[in-house]
Write an enzyme that holds these catalytic residues in place. Structure first.
Site, PDB file in Angstrom:
ATOM      1  CB  CYS A 120      11.068   6.932   0.800  1.00 52.48           C
ATOM      2  SG  CYS A 120      12.645   6.786   1.641  1.00 52.48           S
ATOM      3  CG  HIS A 168      15.188   5.038  -2.170  1.00 55.53           C
ATOM      4  ND1 HIS A 168      16.624   5.671  -1.969  1.00 55.53           N
ATOM      5  CD2 HIS A 168      14.310   5.068  -0.917  1.00 55.53           C
ATOM      6  CE1 HIS A 168      16.350   6.366  -0.529  1.00 55.53           C
ATOM      7  NE2 HIS A 168      15.044   6.174  -0.092  1.00 55.53           N
TER       8      HIS A 168
END
Length: 343
Positions: free
Chosen positions: A131, A243
């Site tokens: 990710c 994130h």
């Protein structure tokens, strides 16, 4: 043309549920969607658009008439099942780390290297990147095309959802315990995550970096350019979703912050929010639930020749996992590389 029959393995997990949601949102032309999980989850219900699907057991499912399998059940499950599924002529788009560095398996971010997906025919498996890598290469690709990247230094601020539902529950329970003065338990993480930072994601390797940091290096080279030098420090932060990354880039050719801003505004998958004023940037809270990779704080680095700094934020459950997998399936469909078996 008939629709595609799609199976979701790991349908009860964070990413599996997100895959189902995104398939419905993007109106993927599926003739049928099947939710699969372990035998202990048989009969559990998951949402798909305005419908409810009951989970079936992966162990008992026949993939012979299935076109696409979105796999989000962890590396060990993928190692065992992906080759079996691929042998049935069903393309596996795998979200785990199991196949990313296999030379016969394409590692794909559609905005960056969609053409690589054609290589699925070797094993009928396509890998999703980590990710943190996915959002990084979406931001780096257009800049690399313009000025050729030599070196990247990245520090990540990764949300707990990247470690699964138990990790999200742990942040919630620890936060509540802080306010109620109850004992704090560490189960998923090696140290307390509530109101804290943990500079470790995945296991440590012999050279001192963690496996997560190694993944960013190796995957960026495979997806974007093996000549790029990259070093990373990956940190878990007390954020539920999205994130964030502080990225320092050194280029071979001169490039200004204004040029980079203009390039990124036109780049697929990128959305620039960069006003030099309080609040003129993106935060993980605002990126949650969104598809874009957001870029802010673009500025020149005066300490190195041809250097830039930027701030990059993206929803890790979407672009970092589920959305990227569905986009890969759309590439196979739109470019005519995969025809529905029912056709």
């Amino acid at each position: 043309m008939s629709g595609y029959k799609v199976a979701i393995v790991g349908a009860t997990g964070n990413v599996g549920r997100e895959m189902l949601s995104i398939l419905a949102e993007r109106r993927f032309p599926a003739s049928e969607v099947v939710a699969l999980a372990s035998s202990r989850s048989i009969g559990r219900e998951v949402s798909f658009g305005d419908r409810t699907l009951k989970c079936k057991a992966l162990e008992n499912y026949d993939f012979t008439d299935t076109d696409i399998c979105l796999m989000s059940a962890g590396g060990s499950v993928s190692k065992e099942w992906s080759p079996k599924i691929g042998a049935k002529g069903c393309v596996v788009i795998d979200n785990s780390s199991a196949w990313r560095m296999d030379p016969d398996v394409p590692l794909v971010v559609p905005e960056v290297n969609a053409e690589a997906a054609r290589g699925f025919v070797a094993k009928y498996i396509i890998a999703n990147p980590n990710c943190s890598t996915a959002q990084l290469v979406v931001a780096l690709k257009p800049l690399h095309d313009r000025a050729t990247i030599k070196r990247v230094v990245v520090a990540t601020y990764q949300s707990v959802s990247g470690a699964g539902k138990d990790a999200m529950d742990e942040l919630f329970s620890q936060t509540r315990a802080v306010f109620t003065s109850n004992p704090i338990e560490n189960k998923t993480f090696p140290k307390r995550i509530a109101f804290n930072l943990i500079p470790q994601i995945d296991v440590f390797m012999d050279d001192g970096q963690t496996k997560e940091e190694w993944k960013m290096v190796a995957e960026t080279k495979k997806i974007l350019d093996p000549k790029i030098k990259l070093t990373a420090t990956c940190v878990r932060v007390p954020v539920f979703i999205s994130h964030s990354e502080a990225v320092n880039i050194e280029f071979e050719k001169p490039i200004t912050a204004d040029e980079a801003r203009d390039i990124l505004r036109e780049a697929p998958g990128c959305l620039v929010i960069d006003r030099r004023e309080p609040g003129g940037y993106i935060t993980p809270h605002e990126a949650a639930g969104e598809d874009a990779t957001y870029i802010s704080r673009i500025r020149e680095d005066p300490t190195v020749e041809n250097g830039l700094n930027l701030w990059c934020v993206s929803d890790n459950l979407r672009k970092g996992a589920a959305l990227n997998a569905v986009q890969i399936a759309e590439v196979l469909m739109n470019r005519g590389w995969l025809k529905p078996k029912a056709a």
